[in-house]
Design a protein around this motif. Structure first.
Motif, mmCIF file in Angstrom:
data_model
loop_
_atom_site.group_PDB
_atom_site.id
_atom_site.type_symbol
_atom_site.label_atom_id
_atom_site.label_comp_id
_atom_site.label_asym_id
_atom_site.label_seq_id
_atom_site.Cartn_x
_atom_site.Cartn_y
_atom_site.Cartn_z
ATOM 1 N N ARG A 124 0.848 -1.203 0.000
ATOM 2 C CA ARG A 124 0.000 0.000 0.000
ATOM 3 C C ARG A 124 0.883 1.253 0.000
ATOM 4 N N PRO A 125 1.565 1.532 -1.121
ATOM 5 C CA PRO A 125 2.515 2.652 -1.160
ATOM 6 C C PRO A 125 1.887 4.027 -0.903
ATOM 7 N N ARG A 126 0.567 4.148 -1.062
ATOM 8 C CA ARG A 126 -0.107 5.431 -0.840
ATOM 9 C C ARG A 126 -0.832 5.489 0.503
ATOM 10 N N ASP A 127 -0.523 4.554 1.368
ATOM 11 C CA ASP A 127 -1.172 4.546 2.685
ATOM 12 C C ASP A 127 -0.904 5.878 3.392
ATOM 13 N N PRO A 128 -1.951 6.581 3.851
ATOM 14 C CA PRO A 128 -1.754 7.904 4.464
ATOM 15 C C PRO A 128 -0.966 7.885 5.776
ATOM 16 N N ASN A 129 -0.878 6.699 6.397
ATOM 17 C CA ASN A 129 -0.153 6.592 7.669
ATOM 18 C C ASN A 129 1.279 6.082 7.511
ATOM 19 N N LEU A 130 1.723 5.902 6.273
ATOM 20 C CA LEU A 130 3.055 5.332 6.047
ATOM 21 C C LEU A 130 4.156 6.195 6.669
ATOM 22 N N GLY A 131 4.051 7.504 6.503
ATOM 23 C CA GLY A 131 5.034 8.410 7.099
ATOM 24 C C GLY A 131 5.096 8.285 8.613
ATOM 25 N N ARG A 132 3.926 8.170 9.232
ATOM 26 C CA ARG A 132 3.855 8.025 10.699
ATOM 27 C C ARG A 132 4.516 6.727 11.156
ATOM 28 N N TRP A 133 4.311 5.643 10.391
ATOM 29 C CA TRP A 133 4.956 4.378 10.756
ATOM 30 C C TRP A 133 6.475 4.477 10.621
ATOM 31 N N TYR A 134 6.954 5.169 9.576
ATOM 32 C CA TYR A 134 8.406 5.389 9.447
ATOM 33 C C TYR A 134 8.930 6.202 10.631
ATOM 34 N N TYR A 135 8.144 7.171 11.054
ATOM 35 C CA TYR A 135 8.519 8.037 12.183
ATOM 36 C C TYR A 135 8.702 7.211 13.463
ATOM 37 N N LEU A 136 7.765 6.297 13.732
ATOM 38 C CA LEU A 136 7.857 5.439 14.917
ATOM 39 C C LEU A 136 9.019 4.456 14.785
ATOM 40 N N TRP A 137 9.209 3.937 13.573
ATOM 41 C CA TRP A 137 10.340 3.035 13.331
ATOM 42 C C TRP A 137 11.653 3.760 13.619
ATOM 43 N N ALA A 138 11.740 5.022 13.222
ATOM 44 C CA ALA A 138 12.959 5.814 13.472
ATOM 45 C C ALA A 138 13.263 5.891 14.965
ATOM 46 N N PHE A 139 12.223 6.088 15.777
ATOM 47 C CA PHE A 139 12.434 6.140 17.232
ATOM 48 C C PHE A 139 12.941 4.810 17.770
ATOM 49 N N SER A 140 12.394 3.712 17.263
ATOM 50 C CA SER A 140 12.843 2.402 17.762
ATOM 51 C C SER A 140 14.310 2.165 17.430
ATOM 52 N N GLU A 141 14.765 2.670 16.275
ATOM 53 C CA GLU A 141 16.182 2.544 15.914
ATOM 54 C C GLU A 141 17.041 3.465 16.799
ATOM 55 N N TRP A 142 16.528 4.646 17.085
ATOM 56 C CA TRP A 142 17.230 5.580 17.967
ATOM 57 C C TRP A 142 17.432 4.945 19.343
ATOM 58 N N PHE A 143 16.346 4.368 19.891
ATOM 59 C CA PHE A 143 16.421 3.751 21.219
ATOM 60 C C PHE A 143 17.253 2.474 21.207
ATOM 61 N N SER A 144 17.445 1.903 20.011
ATOM 62 C CA SER A 144 18.317 0.727 19.867
ATOM 63 C C SER A 144 19.757 1.147 19.582
ATOM 64 N N ASP A 145 20.002 2.465 19.624
ATOM 65 C CA ASP A 145 21.325 3.064 19.420
ATOM 66 C C ASP A 145 21.829 2.930 17.977
ATOM 67 N N ASN A 146 20.882 2.882 17.026
ATOM 68 C CA ASN A 146 21.239 2.893 15.602
ATOM 69 C C ASN A 146 20.964 4.299 15.067
ATOM 70 N N LYS A 147 21.803 5.244 15.454
ATOM 71 C CA LYS A 147 21.522 6.662 15.190
ATOM 72 C C LYS A 147 21.529 7.022 13.708
ATOM 73 N N GLU A 148 22.481 6.502 12.961
ATOM 74 C CA GLU A 148 22.554 6.819 11.535
ATOM 75 C C GLU A 148 21.315 6.318 10.797
ATOM 76 N N LYS A 149 20.890 5.110 11.146
ATOM 77 C CA LYS A 149 19.688 4.543 10.527
ATOM 78 C C LYS A 149 18.458 5.355 10.926
ATOM 79 N N SER A 150 18.418 5.771 12.177
ATOM 80 C CA SER A 150 17.311 6.576 12.681
ATOM 81 C C SER A 150 17.184 7.888 11.908
#
Length: 202
Positions: A124-150
């Motif tokens: 679903r490439p046009r899903d309106p919540n896709l950006g929000r899910w990427y945003y939450l994924w970024a936080f999980s990488e940050w908290f996992s200490d993967n800063k560059e990926k975040s």
């Protein structure tokens, strides 16, 4: 002839019993998943993601291919607040064990986000919540200490949804924590500009 009739009758009874069992089992499963959905939605509605975790785990046992509920599970792990935080006055071993449990939780969240956000983008490439899910994924990488990926994920999030201006703020903070002051300054300015544009739009 009587033996044939008896055999056919036994077969029909066995068939009916098996069919009823299958339908009854399916009906019971449907009832349970419906009840679990209601419970999960209710808890997420009041921002009680932590309490929804056991219900999500049970739901995903019954319905393993539910993309949306896998994402909700990842979000719940990210927002989890029932894990003991290490305290300075505790023995070192206790602090280490608590930190490991917290890290394991964030690692699982980031793994789930990665698998399911990428799958969502594919189906679903046009899903309106896709950006929000990427945003939450970024936080999980940050908290996992993967800063560059975040950083990359925050920038992808705001690219998909321009309203996620906090992404620039988070990227600036991450660059500061990495000692990359020039990049941090650039994204502080981007954040201020994006915020101003949003205000003007409203």
């Amino acid at each position: 002839m009587d033996k044939i009739i008896i055999c056919i009758s036994k077969f029909l009874i066995l068939f009916l019993v098996c069919t009823f069992s299958v339908f009854a089992g399916g009906s019971k499963k449907k009832e349970e998943t419906t009840a679990l959905k209601k419970q999960i939605y209710g808890l997420h509605k009041v921002d009680d993601e932590t309490s929804s975790i056991p219900y999500l785990e049970r739901y995903l046992e019954l319905s393993q291919n539910e993309l949306y509920f896998k994402l909700l599970y990842a979000k719940s792990l990210l927002y989890r607040n029932d894990l003991s935080v290490p305290k300075p006055d505790e023995p070192a071993e206790d602090r280490i064990n608590k930190a490991k449990i917290i890290q394991k939780n964030y690692n699982l969240a980031s793994k789930l986000f990665q698998e399911n956000v990428l799958h969502l983008e594919k189906v679903r490439p046009r899903d309106p919540n896709l950006g929000r899910w990427y945003y939450l994924w970024a936080f999980s990488e940050w908290f996992s200490d993967n800063k560059e990926k975040s950083i990359k994920l925050f920038l992808k999030a705001v690219k998909l949804d321009y309203r996620l201006t906090e992404s620039y703020y988070n990227v600036a903070s991450l660059y500061e924590s990495l000692g990359q002051w020039k990049d941090a300054s650039l994204y502080w300015r981007k954040f201020e500009k994006a915020e101003k544009e949003l205000e003007e739009e409203d």
